[in-house]
Design a protein around this motif. Sequence first.
Motif, short mmCIF file in Angstrom:
data_model
loop_
_atom_site.label_atom_id
_atom_site.label_comp_id
_atom_site.label_asym_id
_atom_site.label_seq_id
_atom_site.Cartn_x
_atom_site.Cartn_y
_atom_site.Cartn_z
N LEU A 19 0.83 -1.21 0.00
CA LEU A 19 0.00 0.00 0.00
C LEU A 19 0.86 1.26 0.00
N SER A 20 1.99 1.23 0.71
CA SER A 20 2.88 2.39 0.71
C SER A 20 3.51 2.58 -0.67
N GLU A 21 3.80 1.48 -1.35
CA GLU A 21 4.34 1.56 -2.71
C GLU A 21 3.29 2.13 -3.67
N ILE A 22 2.05 1.67 -3.52
CA ILE A 22 0.96 2.19 -4.37
C ILE A 22 0.77 3.68 -4.12
N ASP A 23 0.82 4.09 -2.86
CA ASP A 23 0.69 5.51 -2.52
C ASP A 23 1.78 6.33 -3.22
N ALA A 24 3.00 5.84 -3.16
CA ALA A 24 4.11 6.55 -3.82
C ALA A 24 3.89 6.61 -5.32
N GLN A 25 3.43 5.50 -5.91
CA GLN A 25 3.18 5.49 -7.35
C GLN A 25 2.08 6.47 -7.74
N LEU A 26 1.06 6.57 -6.89
CA LEU A 26 -0.02 7.53 -7.16
C LEU A 26 0.52 8.96 -7.15
N LYS A 27 1.43 9.23 -6.25
CA LYS A 27 1.93 10.59 -6.08
C LYS A 27 3.03 10.96 -7.07
N ASN A 28 3.70 9.96 -7.66
CA ASN A 28 4.77 10.30 -8.61
C ASN A 28 4.43 9.94 -10.05
N GLY A 29 3.17 9.57 -10.31
CA GLY A 29 2.75 9.31 -11.68
C GLY A 29 2.93 7.89 -12.16
N GLY A 30 3.27 6.98 -11.28
CA GLY A 30 3.43 5.58 -11.68
C GLY A 30 2.10 4.88 -11.94
N ILE A 31 1.06 5.33 -11.28
CA ILE A 31 -0.30 4.83 -11.53
C ILE A 31 -1.08 6.02 -12.07
N THR A 32 -1.65 5.84 -13.27
CA THR A 32 -2.26 6.99 -13.94
C THR A 32 -3.74 6.82 -14.26
N SER A 33 -4.34 5.72 -13.83
CA SER A 33 -5.77 5.55 -14.11
C SER A 33 -6.43 4.77 -12.97
N ALA A 34 -7.73 4.93 -12.87
CA ALA A 34 -8.49 4.21 -11.85
C ALA A 34 -8.41 2.70 -12.09
N LEU A 35 -8.44 2.30 -13.35
CA LEU A 35 -8.35 0.86 -13.67
C LEU A 35 -7.01 0.30 -13.22
N GLN A 36 -5.95 1.00 -13.47
CA GLN A 36 -4.62 0.55 -13.04
C GLN A 36 -4.57 0.46 -11.51
N TYR A 37 -5.17 1.42 -10.84
CA TYR A 37 -5.25 1.42 -9.38
C TYR A 37 -6.00 0.19 -8.89
N GLU A 38 -7.12 -0.08 -9.51
CA GLU A 38 -7.94 -1.24 -9.14
C GLU A 38 -7.15 -2.54 -9.29
N ILE A 39 -6.43 -2.68 -10.37
CA ILE A 39 -5.62 -3.88 -10.62
C ILE A 39 -4.54 -4.01 -9.55
N GLU A 40 -3.88 -2.91 -9.22
CA GLU A 40 -2.83 -2.94 -8.19
C GLU A 40 -3.42 -3.41 -6.85
N LEU A 41 -4.60 -2.90 -6.50
CA LEU A 41 -5.22 -3.30 -5.23
C LEU A 41 -5.58 -4.78 -5.25
N LEU A 42 -6.14 -5.26 -6.34
CA LEU A 42 -6.55 -6.66 -6.40
C LEU A 42 -5.35 -7.60 -6.29
N GLN A 43 -4.21 -7.17 -6.76
CA GLN A 43 -3.02 -8.01 -6.68
C GLN A 43 -2.55 -8.17 -5.24
N ILE A 44 -2.94 -7.26 -4.36
CA ILE A 44 -2.56 -7.36 -2.95
C ILE A 44 -3.20 -8.57 -2.29
N LEU A 45 -4.47 -8.80 -2.65
CA LEU A 45 -5.19 -9.88 -1.99
C LEU A 45 -4.74 -11.22 -2.52
#
Length: 142
Positions: A116-142
């Motif tokens: 989650l901290s890595e995802i947060d950093a990616q959100l803030k530095n442009g590594g994740i650029t869409s809601a779909l990409q965000y959703e995929i990243e979250l699902l991979q956690i589980l």
Amino acid sequence: ITHSMLNTVVVSINQGNRFDFVKFFAQRNVPQALRSLHQIFKSGKKDFDHCIPLTASLFQHFQTLLITRELFEEGQMSDQIAKELNKHPFMFKKEDYVGQSRLHSIEKLQTILIRLSEIDAQLKNGGITSALQYEIELLQIL
């Protein structure tokens, strides 16, 4: 009814959806978590605007679950854990923090927090650029 009044109602509904999303995610209830996430994305803001606050909510919740799990494994009871975490015992039990924490090993909870901290950093530095990409990243956690 004023515009301000409507914004107040919409914000409180979105907060409810966010709490539902976090709870369903922690319970590994993927269908319900996705429904809640999509409801949040359909609300007033652009989809992507919700990602950073959602990630912060998830991080805080999983941090609580990790501490809960550790204290539970040390033999503390629910009321003791709630007191340690400065949470009201009734709400602590109602939200079933102990039950949610037992769905994950301590190692898994630590891994989730790191991710989650890595995802947060990616959100803030442009590594994740869409809601779909965000959703995929979250699902991979589980």
